[in-house]
Motif scaffolding. Structure first.
Motif, mmCIF file in Angstrom:
data_model
loop_
_atom_site.group_PDB
_atom_site.id
_atom_site.type_symbol
_atom_site.label_atom_id
_atom_site.label_comp_id
_atom_site.label_asym_id
_atom_site.label_seq_id
_atom_site.Cartn_x
_atom_site.Cartn_y
_atom_site.Cartn_z
ATOM 1 N N HIS A 160 54.361 23.440 74.987
ATOM 2 C CA HIS A 160 53.280 24.370 75.322
ATOM 3 C C HIS A 160 52.562 24.825 74.058
ATOM 4 N N SER A 161 51.294 25.169 74.196
ATOM 5 C CA SER A 161 50.514 25.672 73.060
ATOM 6 C C SER A 161 51.149 26.941 72.499
ATOM 7 N N ASP A 168 47.666 27.382 66.665
ATOM 8 C CA ASP A 168 48.265 26.343 67.505
ATOM 9 C C ASP A 168 48.205 24.961 66.845
ATOM 10 N N SER A 170 49.452 22.108 68.457
ATOM 11 C CA SER A 170 49.783 21.127 69.493
ATOM 12 C C SER A 170 49.050 19.803 69.299
ATOM 13 N N TYR A 171 47.831 19.848 68.738
ATOM 14 C CA TYR A 171 47.064 18.615 68.518
ATOM 15 C C TYR A 171 47.851 17.638 67.642
ATOM 16 N N PHE A 174 51.348 15.977 69.747
ATOM 17 C CA PHE A 174 51.283 15.398 71.100
ATOM 18 C C PHE A 174 52.207 14.197 71.266
ATOM 19 N N PRO A 332 39.867 22.925 73.965
ATOM 20 C CA PRO A 332 39.995 21.915 75.023
ATOM 21 C C PRO A 332 38.783 21.922 75.950
ATOM 22 N N VAL A 363 44.095 14.684 72.926
ATOM 23 C CA VAL A 363 45.306 15.359 73.409
ATOM 24 C C VAL A 363 45.032 15.999 74.768
ATOM 25 N N TYR A 365 45.827 18.502 78.000
ATOM 26 C CA TYR A 365 46.382 19.811 78.344
ATOM 27 C C TYR A 365 46.239 20.059 79.838
ATOM 28 N N ARG A 371 50.441 24.083 78.929
ATOM 29 C CA ARG A 371 51.307 22.913 78.760
ATOM 30 C C ARG A 371 50.547 21.708 78.202
ATOM 31 N N ILE A 372 51.190 21.009 77.261
ATOM 32 C CA ILE A 372 50.631 19.768 76.713
ATOM 33 C C ILE A 372 51.187 18.608 77.543
ATOM 34 N N GLY A 375 49.074 12.708 75.017
ATOM 35 C CA GLY A 375 47.847 12.335 74.341
ATOM 36 C C GLY A 375 47.922 10.913 73.836
#
Length: 382
Positions: A160-161, A168, A170-171, A174, A332, A363, A365, A371-372, A375
Motif C-alpha cells: 500500500h502507498s 510515497d 511505491s513507484y 512495484f 495516479p 505502476v 493502483y 493498494r498497489i 506495474g
C-alpha cells in the motif's frame, strides 16, 4: 487432555514470539530513514543486524553528498550501529550492482529510453541478493527505510502507498513479488511526515538526525547522466541532427544521450516562432526529433515485464479499471489495463499524459484506494 487456547500475541513485526527472539536484518544506506528503522527496532528489543551495501567504488565518491551509497554513508551507518549497540556489516556488491543495474542503465539510455535504475536496484539487488543474505543469516525478516506500507489482507501481504503522499515510494517498489513481500517490513510507511522520522532520529540521539536526503541516483551524484554514460561507454556521444517532426533539419547535437523525451530547454535551436519539445529519440539515425507540445500527448501505453500483485490473475479479466502512474512525480491517473498475457498489457489513459517515455515504469493502483496492484515497464514510445 482438553485443548487450551494459548495464542501468543504477535510482536510489532508480526511474529508470535518475543522481539529478542526475532532476528531482523535492516538494510542501512547511512541515511536518516534506514537509521531510524534500525534504532527503533533495536530499542524495541529485536535482534537487529545492520547491513550496508557497497555498490560502487566509494573511495571515488567519498566527498560527494547526495549519493546513497558513498563511503561517508557506510561510515554513518556504522556509527548508528555502534550508538545503538547492534552488529553492522558492509557487503561488497559492486560486481552484482554493475551487472544488474549500471550496465542496463547505460544500454537503456543509449537506446533512447529514460531508465529508472532505483527500481532495478530494489528488484535485483536489495530484494533479491540482500534478501537471500538475510535468510542465510537466519533472519526472520528484512526491514528497510522505504516509505511504503505492507498490510496483511485476506489473501496475504499487500503493498500500500505510504501515509505521507509526498514521501510515497511505491513507484520504485512495484516489482516487489508476493514472496519477497512476505519477508519484508517497512516500519516508516505509516508515519504522517518526514518530520516525524527526524524527530525519532533526534529522540534516539542518532548522528544522522539532520543529514540531508539523497536526491540523485547513487552512481550519478551530480545528476549528469550523460557524463556517466560517456565514462561507461566511450564514444557513445556521437553527433547528429536535430530534426523537426515535419522533416526540417533545425540544427545539430553532440549526442542523443544528452536529451530526454519532453525536454524543452537547452535544445540549441533558438530563434523559432513556436516552443519545441523533444518528442522522439532516433538512436539509429542519431536524430533528436522535436515538435509542438501536443505531440507529447499519449493515450495508449504498451507495458511489459508486469509484476502483478492483485488477488486474481491479471488475465482473469479482459480489462481492469485502475489508476496508474507513468512517472514517479505525477499523481495516479485513471486508466484501463487490457491484458495481453500474464506479463504484458496495453494501458489506456483516460486523460492523455505528456512525455510518456520508454524505460519508465507504469505502476498500477487500486482506484480510490492505497493498494498497489503491480506495474510494468513502458517499452515503446508514442
Amino acid at each position: 487432555m482438553p485443548e487450551t487456547d494459548t495464542k501468543i500475541a504477535l510482536n510489532s513485526l508480526g511474529f508470535a514470539k518475543p522481539p529478542a527472539e526475532t532476528r531482523v536484518l535492516v538494510a542501512m544506506s547511512g541515511g536518516v530513514d534506514s537509521s531510524v528503522v534500525a534504532a527503533m527496532l533495536a530499542e524495541e528489543g529485536y535482534d537487529v543486524v545492520g547491513v550496508t551495501l557497497q555498490l560502487y567504488d566509494h573511495g571515488a565518491a567519498l566527498a560527494k553528498k547526495g549519493a546513497c551509497c558513498a563511503g561517508i554513508d557506510i561510515h554513518d551507518a556504522r556509527r548508528v550501529a555502534e550508538e545503538m549497540n547492534f552488529p553492522h556489516y558492509v557487503l561488497d556488491y559492486e560486481n552484482i550492482f554493475k551487472d544488474a543495474v549500471i550496465d542496463e542503465f547505460a544500454e537503456s539510455y543509449l537506446a533512447g529510453a529514460t531508465p529508472v535504475p532505483c527500481i532495478r536496484c530494489n528488484e535485483r539487488v536489495k530484494f533479491k541478493d540482500l534478501l537471500e543474505t538475510a535468510r542465510d543469516l537466519d533472519a526472520d525478516c528484512m526491514a528497510t527505510g522505504h516509505y511504503i506500507q505492507r498490510m496483511v489482507g485476506e489473501h496475504g501481504p499487500e503493498l500500500h502507498s505510504a501515509a505521507d503522499a509526498n514521501r510515497d515510494q511505491s513507484y520504485f517498489l512495484f516489482s516487489t513479488t508476493p514472496e519477497q513481500l512476505s519477508f519484508l517490513r517497512f516500519p516508516l510507511g505509516h508515519l504522517p511526515s518526514k518530520d516525524e522520522t527526524r524527530k525519532l532520529a533526534a529522540k534516539y540521539g542518532l548522528p544522522v538526525a539532520d543529514k540531508p536526503d539523497s536526491q540523485d541516483i547513487c552512481f550519478v551524484p551530480d545528476g549528469n547522466y550523460a557524463s556517466v554514460i560517456e565514462k561507461l561507454r566511450p564514444g557513445a556521444a556521437e553527433p547528429g541532427q536535430i530534426v523537426h517532426a515535419d522533416g526540417r533539419v533545425l540544427g545539430t547535437h553532440d549526442g542523443v544521450i544528452h536529451y530526454t523525451i519532453g525536454q524543452r530547454r537547452g535544445l540549441g535551436i533558438g530563434g523559432l516562432s513556436e516552443p519545441l519539445y523533444v518528442v522522439k529519440l532516433d538512436v539509429d539515425a542519431k536524430q533528436v526529433i522535436v515538435g509542438p507540445k501536443e505531440m507529447l500527448s499519449t493515450r495508449i501505453v504498451p507495458v511489459r515485464e508486469i509484476n502483478w500483485l492483485g488477488d486474481e490473475a491479471l488475465t482473469s479479466r479482459p480489462e481492469w479499471h485502475v489508476s496508474v502512474k507513468v512517472r514517479s512525480t505525477r499523481p495516479p491517473r485513471e486508466a484501463v489495463i487490457r491484458p495481453i498475457s500474464a506479463t504484458e498489457a496495453e494501458v489506456e489513459l483516460l486523460n492523455p499524459e505528456e512525455g510518456v517515455s520508454p524505460g519508465q515504469a507504469c505502476v498500477f493502483y487500486e482506484t480510490g484506494g492505497s493498494r498497489i496492484l503491480g506495474g510494468g515497464w513502458i517499452w515503446r514510445g508514442n
